[in-house]
Design a protein around this motif. Structure first.
Motif, mmCIF file in Angstrom:
data_model
loop_
_atom_site.group_PDB
_atom_site.id
_atom_site.type_symbol
_atom_site.label_atom_id
_atom_site.label_comp_id
_atom_site.label_asym_id
_atom_site.label_seq_id
_atom_site.Cartn_x
_atom_site.Cartn_y
_atom_site.Cartn_z
ATOM 1 N N GLY A 1 0.802 -1.220 0.000
ATOM 2 C CA GLY A 1 0.000 0.000 0.000
ATOM 3 C C GLY A 1 0.832 1.266 0.000
ATOM 4 O O GLY A 1 0.361 2.324 -0.432
ATOM 5 N N ASP A 2 2.070 1.190 0.485
ATOM 6 C CA ASP A 2 2.951 2.367 0.544
ATOM 7 C C ASP A 2 3.981 2.345 -0.582
ATOM 8 O O ASP A 2 5.109 2.791 -0.431
ATOM 9 C CB ASP A 2 3.679 2.415 1.898
ATOM 10 N N GLY A 3 3.593 1.810 -1.735
ATOM 11 C CA GLY A 3 4.528 1.697 -2.847
ATOM 12 C C GLY A 3 4.936 3.037 -3.421
ATOM 13 O O GLY A 3 4.221 4.042 -3.290
ATOM 14 N N ASP A 4 6.093 3.053 -4.084
ATOM 15 C CA ASP A 4 6.577 4.290 -4.705
ATOM 16 C C ASP A 4 6.097 4.426 -6.144
ATOM 17 O O ASP A 4 6.333 5.452 -6.795
ATOM 18 C CB ASP A 4 8.109 4.353 -4.653
ATOM 19 N N VAL A 5 5.439 3.396 -6.681
ATOM 20 C CA VAL A 5 4.891 3.440 -8.037
ATOM 21 C C VAL A 5 3.437 2.980 -7.982
ATOM 22 O O VAL A 5 3.135 1.940 -7.387
ATOM 23 C CB VAL A 5 5.689 2.526 -8.999
ATOM 24 N N SER A 6 2.550 3.750 -8.606
ATOM 25 C CA SER A 6 1.151 3.342 -8.679
ATOM 26 C C SER A 6 0.990 2.335 -9.809
ATOM 27 O O SER A 6 1.638 2.446 -10.854
ATOM 28 C CB SER A 6 0.268 4.568 -8.937
ATOM 29 N N LEU B 1 2.873 1.799 -13.987
ATOM 30 C CA LEU B 1 3.928 0.807 -14.149
ATOM 31 C C LEU B 1 4.487 0.863 -15.575
ATOM 32 O O LEU B 1 3.734 0.889 -16.549
ATOM 33 C CB LEU B 1 3.362 -0.583 -13.857
ATOM 34 N N THR B 2 5.804 0.893 -15.691
ATOM 35 C CA THR B 2 6.442 1.034 -17.010
ATOM 36 C C THR B 2 7.116 -0.242 -17.499
ATOM 37 O O THR B 2 7.633 -0.274 -18.621
ATOM 38 C CB THR B 2 7.483 2.158 -16.968
ATOM 39 N N VAL B 3 7.148 -1.282 -16.688
ATOM 40 C CA VAL B 3 7.857 -2.506 -17.074
ATOM 41 C C VAL B 3 6.897 -3.668 -17.290
ATOM 42 O O VAL B 3 7.315 -4.827 -17.290
ATOM 43 C CB VAL B 3 8.920 -2.880 -16.017
ATOM 44 N N ALA B 4 5.623 -3.366 -17.515
ATOM 45 C CA ALA B 4 4.622 -4.428 -17.635
ATOM 46 C C ALA B 4 4.889 -5.355 -18.817
ATOM 47 O O ALA B 4 4.535 -6.535 -18.769
ATOM 48 C CB ALA B 4 3.229 -3.815 -17.753
ATOM 49 N N THR B 5 5.506 -4.829 -19.867
ATOM 50 C CA THR B 5 5.747 -5.662 -21.044
ATOM 51 C C THR B 5 7.015 -6.497 -20.931
ATOM 52 O O THR B 5 7.300 -7.324 -21.800
ATOM 53 C CB THR B 5 5.844 -4.778 -22.298
ATOM 54 N N GLU B 6 7.774 -6.313 -19.862
ATOM 55 C CA GLU B 6 9.003 -7.072 -19.628
ATOM 56 C C GLU B 6 8.689 -8.307 -18.764
ATOM 57 O O GLU B 6 7.611 -8.396 -18.158
ATOM 58 C CB GLU B 6 10.034 -6.194 -18.916
ATOM 59 N N ILE C 1 -1.617 -0.347 -5.282
ATOM 60 C CA ILE C 1 -2.872 -0.362 -6.035
ATOM 61 C C ILE C 1 -3.759 0.755 -5.498
ATOM 62 O O ILE C 1 -4.061 0.779 -4.299
ATOM 63 C CB ILE C 1 -3.582 -1.717 -5.882
ATOM 64 N N PRO C 2 -4.159 1.701 -6.335
ATOM 65 C CA PRO C 2 -5.019 2.802 -5.854
ATOM 66 C C PRO C 2 -6.361 2.251 -5.364
ATOM 67 O O PRO C 2 -7.074 1.597 -6.115
ATOM 68 C CB PRO C 2 -5.204 3.680 -7.093
ATOM 69 N N ILE D 1 -5.889 -8.126 -9.526
ATOM 70 C CA ILE D 1 -5.921 -6.759 -10.066
ATOM 71 C C ILE D 1 -4.612 -6.435 -10.782
ATOM 72 O O ILE D 1 -4.601 -5.863 -11.879
ATOM 73 C CB ILE D 1 -6.192 -5.744 -8.939
ATOM 74 N N SER D 2 -3.500 -6.817 -10.168
ATOM 75 C CA SER D 2 -2.183 -6.538 -10.755
ATOM 76 C C SER D 2 -1.989 -7.283 -12.074
ATOM 77 O O SER D 2 -1.480 -6.721 -13.053
ATOM 78 C CB SER D 2 -1.078 -6.920 -9.769
ATOM 79 N N LEU D 3 -2.400 -8.550 -12.106
ATOM 80 C CA LEU D 3 -2.269 -9.322 -13.337
ATOM 81 C C LEU D 3 -3.149 -8.751 -14.441
ATOM 82 O O LEU D 3 -2.754 -8.736 -15.623
ATOM 83 C CB LEU D 3 -2.642 -10.784 -13.069
#
Length: 328
Positions: free
Chosen positions: A258-263, A267-272, A299-300, A316-318
């Motif tokens: 919940g306290d992540g530094d990226v929402s 996310l910019t690495v989803a395709t990796e 996750i917002p 949700i993440s997947l």
């Protein structure tokens, strides 16, 4: 021979000085007769010793399921007990080694369906006496039905990742590898739901630590709704070491918190190639696991909600990773 006129007179034997009370003690006996299982020469004693040793080798019993332990306490097989639990396990397609049925069992719809499903799947049916069923289940309520589950064959986490990366690079799989690692998850239903989500979004495997973590049990099989057949579950002897190895292979390790530094939407690495790490609902990610993550992703959600269930957070993440991959 002369006896000087004296006659020899035999005296009657009687108690001598100092023997008072000996007779009373002799009449007291040795006390009540010991139970059969307490007499070392009795067959019941040997049976009791064997039963205690057998019980010491088996894991703790749980309602509906039980486990037999192997070397170093690792479960080697699981027992599903009770008519409802057995028929549900067979309906879910859980792999089974044998179905034990009590001799002269009272038939009802659940027993009939269990026998039918087992016969259709070629599961051996074994008529077993009630004393043996009681011993197998450690006196659990089995209602005359016990389903024997073989041990799940885990892959090695490093081998699974290496094989998947190699297939991706050779073009044998189209999507970049995606894994889910569990940190401190102990509920088998969470594991089953996570396996189901990984299958739904074309994931390539679930990683569980060898210690202090849930394993693939009958409950996990049922919750996965058959997805456990399609999604491999791998074990890591040390989760932190496995995550370091993943990073060396080019897999981005993303921790959910919940306290992540990226929402998640940013996310910019989803395709990796990615490995999503989820912690328990109460404790979250452990300190060392957080340190071994490339990014901590949040996750917002509504501020009124403190946290999401682990399996829901993974789903949700997947979905978001899958959405971003489809958009590019």
């Amino acid at each position: 021979m002369a006896n000087n006129g004296r006659r020899s007179v035999k005296q009657k034997k009687g108690p001598t000085t100092g023997t008072g009370g000996h007779g009373r003690k002799a009449l007291e006996g040795k006390g009540p007769t010991p139970k059969a299982e307490e007499r070392t020469y009795h067959k019941a004693y040997k049976n009791k010793q064997l039963a205690e040793r057998s019980a010491a080798k088996r894991g703790p019993a749980r309602p509906g399921t039980g486990a037999r332990s192997g070397p170093k306490g690792r479960a080697t097989e699981e027992l599903v007990t009770g008519r409802n639990s057995v028929v549900e396990a067979l309906r879910a397609g859980i792999p089974a080694k044998a179905l034990h049925v009590a001799i002269r069992i009272e038939m009802d719809d659940r027993v009939k369906e269990s026998l039918k499903l087992a016969a259709e799947r070629g599961i051996p049916l074994l008529e077993t006496g009630k004393p043996e069923l009681d011993r197998m289940t450690e006196e659990a309520v089995h209602q005359g039905l016990v389903l024997q589950i073989p041990p799940y064959e885990y892959q090695d986490a490093y081998d699974l990742a290496e094989e998947t990366i190699a297939k991706w690079k050779k073009g044998h799989i189209s999507n970049a590898p995606i894994f889910v690692a569990l940190d401190g998850i102990t509920d088998p239903r969470n594991l089953g739901a996570i396996i189901r989500s990984v299958s739904a979004f074309s994931g390539h495997g679930v990683i569980v630590p060898e210690r202090r973590s849930v394993g693939v049990t009958a409950s996990a099989w049922k919750t996965s709704a058959g997805a456990a057949v399609r999604v491999p579950v791998a074990r890591a002897s040390n989760l932190n070491n496995a995550l370091k190895q993943f990073k060396n292979m080019g897999i981005y390790v993303l921790g959910l918190d919940g306290d992540g530094d990226v929402s998640l939407p940013d996310l910019t690495v989803a395709t990796e190639p990615v490995c999503i790490v989820v912690g328990s609902e109460g404790k979250g990610l452990s300190r060392l696991v957080r340190e071994n993550c490339d990014q901590i992703v949040s996750i917002p959600i509504d501020s009124a909600m403190e946290s999401l269930n682990a399996s829901m957070a993974v789903g949700i993440s997947l979905y978001e990773v899958s959405r971003q991959r489809a958009a590019k």
